[in-house]
Write a protein that holds these residues in place. Structure first.
Motif, PDB file in Angstrom:
ATOM      1  N   GLU A  90       0.883  -1.152   0.000  1.00  0.00           N
ATOM      2  CA  GLU A  90       0.000   0.000   0.000  1.00  0.00           C
ATOM      3  C   GLU A  90       0.926   1.209   0.000  1.00  0.00           C
ATOM      4  OE1 GLU A  90      -3.121  -0.217   2.952  1.00  0.00           O
ATOM      5  OE2 GLU A  90      -4.050  -1.737   1.662  1.00  0.00           O
ATOM      6  N   ILE A  92       1.379   5.029   0.323  1.00  0.00           N
ATOM      7  CA  ILE A  92       0.636   6.142   0.926  1.00  0.00           C
ATOM      8  C   ILE A  92       1.433   7.431   0.789  1.00  0.00           C
ATOM      9  CG2 ILE A  92      -0.327   7.047   3.100  1.00  0.00           C
ATOM     10  CD1 ILE A  92      -0.612   3.937   3.822  1.00  0.00           C
ATOM     11  N   ARG A  94       1.296  11.557   1.698  1.00  0.00           N
ATOM     12  CA  ARG A  94       0.636  12.512   2.596  1.00  0.00           C
ATOM     13  C   ARG A  94       1.136  13.923   2.336  1.00  0.00           C
ATOM     14  NH1 ARG A  94      -1.355   9.303   7.052  1.00  0.00           N
ATOM     15  NH2 ARG A  94      -0.358   7.266   7.017  1.00  0.00           N
ATOM     16  N   ALA A  98      -2.423  13.474   9.331  1.00  0.00           N
ATOM     17  CA  ALA A  98      -3.748  12.941   9.688  1.00  0.00           C
ATOM     18  C   ALA A  98      -3.595  11.461   9.997  1.00  0.00           C
ATOM     19  CB  ALA A  98      -4.753  13.152   8.553  1.00  0.00           C
ATOM     20  N   GLY A  99      -4.671  10.875  10.492  1.00  0.00           N
ATOM     21  CA  GLY A  99      -4.767   9.422  10.648  1.00  0.00           C
ATOM     22  C   GLY A  99      -3.611   8.802  11.404  1.00  0.00           C
ATOM     23  N   SER A 100      -3.086   7.709  10.841  1.00  0.00           N
ATOM     24  CA  SER A 100      -2.055   6.941  11.555  1.00  0.00           C
ATOM     25  C   SER A 100      -0.770   7.741  11.728  1.00  0.00           C
ATOM     26  CB  SER A 100      -1.775   5.612  10.839  1.00  0.00           C
ATOM     27  OG  SER A 100      -1.180   5.830   9.589  1.00  0.00           O
ATOM     28  N   PHE A 101      -0.517   8.682  10.808  1.00  0.00           N
ATOM     29  CA  PHE A 101       0.693   9.523  10.939  1.00  0.00           C
ATOM     30  C   PHE A 101       0.588  10.367  12.211  1.00  0.00           C
ATOM     31  CE2 PHE A 101       3.331  13.201  10.477  1.00  0.00           C
ATOM     32  CZ  PHE A 101       4.438  12.787   9.750  1.00  0.00           C
ATOM     33  N   ASP A 129      -1.623  -5.105   7.678  1.00  0.00           N
ATOM     34  CA  ASP A 129      -0.913  -4.187   6.764  1.00  0.00           C
ATOM     35  C   ASP A 129       0.167  -3.359   7.478  1.00  0.00           C
ATOM     36  OD1 ASP A 129      -2.705  -5.094   4.843  1.00  0.00           O
ATOM     37  OD2 ASP A 129      -4.000  -3.331   4.975  1.00  0.00           O
ATOM     38  N   ASP A 175      -4.193  13.111   2.158  1.00  0.00           N
ATOM     39  CA  ASP A 175      -3.356  11.923   1.915  1.00  0.00           C
ATOM     40  C   ASP A 175      -4.141  10.940   1.063  1.00  0.00           C
ATOM     41  OD1 ASP A 175      -5.102  10.515   3.681  1.00  0.00           O
ATOM     42  OD2 ASP A 175      -3.845  10.995   5.398  1.00  0.00           O
ATOM     43  N   PHE A 176      -3.479   9.914   0.586  1.00  0.00           N
ATOM     44  CA  PHE A 176      -4.174   8.867  -0.175  1.00  0.00           C
ATOM     45  C   PHE A 176      -3.307   7.615  -0.229  1.00  0.00           C
ATOM     46  CE2 PHE A 176      -1.649   9.063  -4.088  1.00  0.00           C
ATOM     47  CZ  PHE A 176      -1.129  10.350  -4.051  1.00  0.00           C
ATOM     48  N   LYS A 177      -3.975   6.526  -0.587  1.00  0.00           N
ATOM     49  CA  LYS A 177      -3.308   5.220  -0.740  1.00  0.00           C
ATOM     50  C   LYS A 177      -3.517   4.751  -2.180  1.00  0.00           C
ATOM     51  CE  LYS A 177      -5.351   1.504  -0.391  1.00  0.00           C
ATOM     52  NZ  LYS A 177      -5.855   0.494  -1.368  1.00  0.00           N
ATOM     53  N   ASP A 196     -12.895   6.317  -0.514  1.00  0.00           N
ATOM     54  CA  ASP A 196     -12.466   5.205   0.348  1.00  0.00           C
ATOM     55  C   ASP A 196     -10.961   5.245   0.591  1.00  0.00           C
ATOM     56  OD1 ASP A 196     -15.026   4.139   0.339  1.00  0.00           O
ATOM     57  OD2 ASP A 196     -14.420   2.166  -0.415  1.00  0.00           O
ATOM     58  N   THR A 197     -10.222   5.772  -0.355  1.00  0.00           N
ATOM     59  CA  THR A 197      -8.756   5.626  -0.332  1.00  0.00           C
ATOM     60  C   THR A 197      -8.013   6.954  -0.215  1.00  0.00           C
ATOM     61  OG1 THR A 197      -8.599   5.703  -2.748  1.00  0.00           O
ATOM     62  CG2 THR A 197      -8.902   3.526  -1.763  1.00  0.00           C
ATOM     63  N   CYS A 198      -8.769   8.043  -0.023  1.00  0.00           N
ATOM     64  CA  CYS A 198      -8.147   9.367   0.122  1.00  0.00           C
ATOM     65  C   CYS A 198      -8.713  10.049   1.363  1.00  0.00           C
ATOM     66  CB  CYS A 198      -8.548  10.294  -1.033  1.00  0.00           C
ATOM     67  SG  CYS A 198      -8.109   9.765  -2.666  1.00  0.00           S
ATOM     68  N   ARG A 199      -7.979  11.023   1.882  1.00  0.00           N
ATOM     69  CA  ARG A 199      -8.595  11.987   2.794  1.00  0.00           C
ATOM     70  C   ARG A 199      -8.790  13.273   2.003  1.00  0.00           C
ATOM     71  NH1 ARG A 199      -5.478   9.392   6.982  1.00  0.00           N
ATOM     72  NH2 ARG A 199      -6.999   8.352   8.329  1.00  0.00           N
ATOM     73  N   ARG A 215     -15.443   5.638   9.151  1.00  0.00           N
ATOM     74  CA  ARG A 215     -14.531   5.063  10.150  1.00  0.00           C
ATOM     75  C   ARG A 215     -14.792   5.630  11.541  1.00  0.00           C
ATOM     76  NH1 ARG A 215     -10.515   6.601   6.154  1.00  0.00           N
ATOM     77  NH2 ARG A 215      -9.966   4.813   4.854  1.00  0.00           N
TER      78      ARG A 215
END
Ligand code: TMP
Length: 235
Positions: A90, A92, A94, A98-101, A129, A175-177, A196-199, A215
């Motif tokens: 995956e 990613i 950024r 945001a998120g996990s970062f 993952d 960000d996006f994956k 689904d795959t971007c912020r 989420r």
């Protein structure tokens, strides 16, 4: 182009074979999951939005010189794509924390970066993952050094294209994956790009227009997907 056999069913898409061994048909579902499938739900209309949005933005990156799996949109939910061997990473990118970062590094969500970042996760549901780096990917034979270099070059190019495009629509790409595949010896962009795959945050209000609404139980999930679809001029 007709679907033949169901080859694979993932969390958000089904993939079918066709008469042509080099061509698959992806069919986008309204199903939504988060946290490695622990949270499940439905986002009504999502399949059609993600399918059409992904094809729309993949055409933009194609024009900028990044090859993609896109062959032809068949209908609202289904697209013919080149068969690829997915690189199990995956990827990613950024632009803003945001998120996990934010969680991992203690940086408040919304903090802009001086330059975009790139990270890799190993696509492995059993392990959730896990975050890895390029050396791990090469050591584990997930990709070669040359492939990692190509993927890195393409990922930043995709970021430039998407970021500029969404900015025109009043959307900040946080960000996006993305995922890449191997097709006839080449690395090409595969999978999807969608809410689904971007912020995606509204540039003025910073309202979240993406899957974080699902989420994080923020409400107005369908409305957010519809809003992005409308700004893309697709509704
Ligand atoms: P993260 O901050 O949770 O690592 O997510 C980074 C980006 O990747 C965000 O835009 C959402 C996207 N993403 C996926 O597309 N699939 C996933 O399974 C996860 C965890 C994130």
């Amino acid at each position: 182009m007709e679907k033949k056999e169901l080859l694979y069913e993932g969390k958000a898409k089904k993939v079918y074979t066709t008469e042509d061994p080099d061509v698959l048909i992806v069919s986008y579902k309204d199903d939504a999951t988060a946290f490695n499938g622990e949270k499940k739900g439905t986002i009504v209309g999502k399949g059609a939005i993600n399918n059409r949005m992904s094809n729309h933005v993949f055409k933009l990156v194609e024009k900028a010189g990044v090859p993609t799996h896109l062959i032809e949109e068949l209908n609202d939910r289904e697209t013919a794509v080149k068969k690829v061997e997915i690189v199990p990473l995956e990827v990613i990118v950024r632009n803003v924390a945001a998120g996990s970062f934010s969680k991992r590094l203690g940086v408040p969500e919304g903090t802009p970066f001086t330059a975009p970042t790139l990270e890799f996760s190993y696509k492995n549901d059993e392990l959730g993952d896990p975050l890895i780096n390029d050396y791990f990917a090469i050591a584990l034979n997930l990709a070669t050094r040359e492939e990692i270099e190509k993927i890195t070059e393409y990922a930043f190019k995709v970021n430039d294209v998407y970021r500029a495009y969404f900015a025109q629509l009043g959307i900040d790409l946080i960000d996006f994956k993305i995922e890449f595949g191997r097709c006839k010896g080449e690395i090409i962009l595969a999978d999807e790009t969608s809410p689904d795959t971007c912020r995606l945050w509204d540039s003025k209000t910073h309202e979240k227009l993406d899957k974080d609404r699902f989420r994080r139980d923020l409400g107005n999930v369908e409305e957010a997907y519809q809003e992005v679809f409308k700004r893309l001029g697709l509704s």
